[in-house]
Motif scaffolding. Structure first.
Motif, short mmCIF file in Angstrom:
data_model
loop_
_atom_site.label_atom_id
_atom_site.label_comp_id
_atom_site.label_asym_id
_atom_site.label_seq_id
_atom_site.Cartn_x
_atom_site.Cartn_y
_atom_site.Cartn_z
N VAL A 291 0.86 -1.18 0.00
CA VAL A 291 0.00 0.00 0.00
C VAL A 291 0.89 1.23 0.00
O VAL A 291 1.76 1.38 0.86
N THR A 292 0.68 2.09 -0.98
CA THR A 292 1.53 3.24 -1.22
C THR A 292 1.82 4.05 0.04
O THR A 292 2.97 4.35 0.34
N ALA A 293 0.81 4.40 0.79
CA ALA A 293 1.00 5.25 1.96
C ALA A 293 1.53 4.49 3.17
O ALA A 293 2.05 5.11 4.10
N MET A 294 1.41 3.17 3.18
CA MET A 294 1.80 2.37 4.34
C MET A 294 2.43 1.07 3.88
O MET A 294 1.77 0.03 3.83
N PRO A 295 3.72 1.09 3.56
CA PRO A 295 4.34 -0.11 2.97
C PRO A 295 4.42 -1.31 3.90
O PRO A 295 4.75 -2.40 3.45
N VAL A 296 4.06 -1.14 5.16
CA VAL A 296 4.00 -2.29 6.06
C VAL A 296 2.82 -3.19 5.69
O VAL A 296 2.79 -4.37 6.04
N VAL A 297 1.87 -2.64 4.95
CA VAL A 297 0.75 -3.43 4.43
C VAL A 297 1.14 -3.90 3.04
O VAL A 297 1.33 -3.08 2.13
N GLY A 298 1.32 -5.20 2.90
CA GLY A 298 1.79 -5.67 1.61
C GLY A 298 1.58 -7.15 1.38
O GLY A 298 1.18 -7.90 2.28
N LEU A 299 1.87 -7.55 0.15
CA LEU A 299 1.82 -8.94 -0.29
C LEU A 299 3.24 -9.32 -0.69
O LEU A 299 3.85 -8.67 -1.55
#
Length: 175
Positions: free
Chosen positions: A115-123
């Motif tokens: 997720v662009t704004a929150m790179p801790v959210v990812g695949l």
């Protein structure tokens, strides 16, 4: 069929929050329980990285605590490899509201996305476990931004995500 392991990162110190934010309440439920429930609806299994949570599969940050989100991601990737998962979807414990289609949106962007704004959210494909070992062993900047660049992760825009860093953040979210 792709097997997805959900990983909730919960190894932080909550310095800005002033107390353990993972157990702070939002709508009568702890922040960490909101994150676990959101991933449980979208992933085959959910683990918690960085702390013990009763009733959950928990993995210790790897190779050591206090490495930030990358320590939690590394633990989750190695757990995924060891247990036959194809990929990990990561979220922090301080994001109580996640889209019901988070995993699908990340997958639509590519096999490695964030997720662009929150790179801790990812695949993250499980095959990146050894690469993250190497990345952490090299030292230096342990930011998620550097990691996303290293693995050429693709950005995904998801508006409306809020993460809770301070008690004021939580109060705003409750409104």
């Amino acid at each position: 069929m792709t097997r997805i392991l959900g990983a909730v990162f919960a190894g932080g110190r909550s310095r800005r929050f002033g107390s353990d934010k993972a157990v702070a309440l939002f709508d009568g439920t702890t922040l960490i329980d909101h994150a676990i429930a959101a991933l449980a609806d979208q992933c085959d299994t959910v683990v918690v990285s960085g702390r013990a949570v009763a009733g959950c599969i928990c993995v210790a940050d790897r190779p050591a605590p206090d490495l930030g989100p990358l320590g939690g991601l590394n633990a989750a990737l190695h757990h995924a490899v060891a247990h036959g998962y194809d990929a990990v979807v990561s979220v922090p414990c301080d994001m109580p509201i996640l889209p019901a289609d988070l995993v699908a949106r990340l997958q639509a962007a590519g096999s490695t996305s964030f997720v662009t704004a929150m790179p801790v959210v990812g695949l993250w494909p499980a095959r990146l476990a050894d690469e993250l070992d190497l990345h952490l062993a090299e030292g230096g900047d342990r930011s998620m931004w550097r990691w996303t660049a290293r693995v050429a992760a693709l950005p995904v825009t998801i508006d409306g995500l809020a993460n809770v860093n301070t008690p004021d953040d939580l109060a705003r979210l409750k409104r």
